[in-house]
Design a protein around this motif. Structure first.
Motif, mmCIF file in Angstrom:
data_model
loop_
_atom_site.group_PDB
_atom_site.id
_atom_site.type_symbol
_atom_site.label_atom_id
_atom_site.label_comp_id
_atom_site.label_asym_id
_atom_site.label_seq_id
_atom_site.Cartn_x
_atom_site.Cartn_y
_atom_site.Cartn_z
ATOM 1 N N ALA A 115 0.836 -1.197 0.000
ATOM 2 C CA ALA A 115 0.000 0.000 0.000
ATOM 3 C C ALA A 115 0.871 1.248 0.000
ATOM 4 C CB ALA A 115 -0.931 0.008 1.213
ATOM 5 N N GLN A 116 0.393 2.279 -0.643
ATOM 6 C CA GLN A 116 1.126 3.546 -0.682
ATOM 7 C C GLN A 116 1.437 4.041 0.724
ATOM 8 O OE1 GLN A 116 -0.740 6.613 -2.976
ATOM 9 N NE2 GLN A 116 -0.206 5.698 -4.938
ATOM 10 N N THR A 157 -7.407 -0.179 8.771
ATOM 11 C CA THR A 157 -6.609 -0.820 7.724
ATOM 12 C C THR A 157 -5.186 -0.932 8.237
ATOM 13 O OG1 THR A 157 -8.001 0.139 5.984
ATOM 14 C CG2 THR A 157 -5.841 -0.701 5.328
ATOM 15 N N GLU A 178 -3.298 2.413 -3.533
ATOM 16 C CA GLU A 178 -3.955 3.314 -2.587
ATOM 17 C C GLU A 178 -4.952 2.538 -1.738
ATOM 18 O OE1 GLU A 178 -5.635 6.746 -4.442
ATOM 19 O OE2 GLU A 178 -3.941 7.010 -5.802
ATOM 20 N N SER A 179 -5.032 2.884 -0.463
ATOM 21 C CA SER A 179 -5.905 2.147 0.456
ATOM 22 C C SER A 179 -7.384 2.308 0.112
ATOM 23 C CB SER A 179 -5.648 2.593 1.895
ATOM 24 O OG SER A 179 -5.894 3.977 2.049
ATOM 25 N N ILE A 197 -2.527 1.984 7.853
ATOM 26 C CA ILE A 197 -2.578 2.607 6.535
ATOM 27 C C ILE A 197 -3.934 3.278 6.361
ATOM 28 C CG2 ILE A 197 -2.502 2.217 4.040
ATOM 29 C CD1 ILE A 197 0.180 1.809 5.362
#
Length: 403
Positions: free
Chosen positions: A189-190, A237, A210-211, A232
């Motif tokens: 993830a970013q 998340t 992206e989440s 995240i």
């Protein structure tokens, strides 16, 4: 009444750290985990990918896995395991039918039918549904186009991942509305903070997902792939991280599992720190200072601590280099084992062009690390980013051909 869920990931069974087998570390973690499942009255254990360190795990790694699952039988705890990028779909899925009889659900790779990734659990009047999404390979999310550029590939990966999780959410809305949803995932993830042990992350995860792709319906997203525990996006998340340090860059990490409790369709999250079974220590300074630190060192962990030494001296000297070699070759101490060492000089002689420092061996490094060393050495190169991306693409192709 409530449903209790424990989230863990990245066990990497069979892992060696600089030639040190981490089998004993995982045995102690499994003992602790089993006690935690009992004391916390956990109903569901989630393992979000990278069960093994290699696609073709060793016999001891397989034995350790099955012995742990066997030890869980008296607990009546549902187990859900997804495959990671280190795992072979075929290896994980081989005993799938047998393990399902024991309430152990394995999703080694993206299933042909998305509904097979959804697992429900009901206790008293409370219910949850888990979307057990494993690591998604190129073939699962996009079509490969001959001659495509690196940027085109990254864009297609992002679109493919987003489309896949849109289908996950759509299936949930059509089949499990109003039931708390837990999504499992294994991806990069970013803004996730990585460590040295993730340098071999393949190109798909370089896309930095992206989440937001997980949608708005999940009560909790249980991620794997990144070894440092972290949150995240929103607080629901999370990466649980690896249960033990897998590289010296993780030596300061507070390893943990995550406990999720669902009651009346509401969620509560708490983290539980995993005890340290062995320390990874870096000792730096002059040769004399490092030797003094070693003589004074006392371990406080059940397993032998691993030490890397970084000697820093003013003038280059063969005597100092030989002294480092002697330290690296000495027999293991009762409290520690020196597994890595290097020496640097403020006033050094011209480098001969070797990629390795004193005390380093080529077997200590992964292919990507050696390639990075080679790129660093050639100051005339202007396209290092593209070369590194191309090398990672080759590694990905080799990895997926094995799986």
């Amino acid at each position: 009444m409530s449903i209790k869920i424990l989230h863990t990931s990245d066990w990497h069974l069979g892992k060696q750290l600089l030639k040190t087998d981490l089998h004993a570390d995982m045995d102690l973690f499994f003992d602790w985990l089993r006690e935690t499942l009992v004391s916390e009255k956990v109903d569901i254990l989630l393992m979000s990918g990278d069960l093994f360190d290699q696609a073709n795990p060793s016999q001891p790694a397989l034995t350790q896995y099955y012995q742990f699952l066997k030890s869980l039988l008296p607990l009546q705890c549902k187990v859900i395991i997804t495959g990671g990028n280190h795992d072979s779909t075929a290896v994980l899925n081989a005993p799938k039918a047998l393990l399902s009889v024991l309430d152990v659900h394995v999703i080694g790779g993206a299933p042909e039918e998305l509904s097979d990734a959804f697992i429900t659990f009901e206790k008293d009047n409370q219910k949850v549904v888990v979307a057990a999404i494993p690591y998604l390979r190129d073939k699962d999310i996009r079509e490969t186009i001959a001659g495509e550029s690196y940027d085109d590939k990254i864009m297609q990966i992002k679109k493919g991942m987003e489309s896949y999780f849109e289908q996950v959410n759509q299936h949930y809305l059509e089949n499990h509305p109003n039931v708390p949803l837990i999504i499992m995932g294994h991806l990069f993830a970013q803004n996730a903070e990585t460590s040295e042990s993730e340098r071999e992350i393949q190109i798909g995860n370089q896309a930095g997902i992206e989440s937001r792709i997980f949608g708005t319906h999940a009560a909790y997203v249980a991620l794997g792939h990144i070894h440092k525990p972290q949150q995240i996006g929103n607080q629901n998340t999370r990466y649980s991280g690896s249960p033990i340090p897998l590289s010296f860059s993780e030596r300061e990490d507070k390893k943990q599992v995550i406990l999720i409790e669902v009651a009346n369709n509401e969620l509560q999250i708490e983290t539980k720190e995993i005890p340290s079974f062995r320390k990874l220590i870096t000792l730096a300074g002059t040769l004399e200072a490092v030797q003094k630190k070693l003589s004074d060192y006392q371990s406080q962990t059940p397993l032998t601590d691993l030490i890397e030494i970084q000697i820093e001296e003013e003038n280059e000297s063969v005597v100092l280099i030989n002294a480092l070699e002697e330290l690296l070759s000495q027999e293991n101490h009762a409290d520690y084992q020196i597994v890595k060492g290097k020496i640097s000089f403020t006033n050094s002689l011209q480098n001969t062009g070797s990629l390795l420092r004193n005390g380093e061996e080529i077997t200590d490094f992964k292919p990507i690390e050696m390639f990075e060393k080679r790129l660093e050495q050639d100051t005339a190169l202007t396209n290092k980013t593209e070369l590194l991306a191309a090398f990672k693409t080759l590694l990905t192709a080799l990895d997926e051909s094995e799986n």
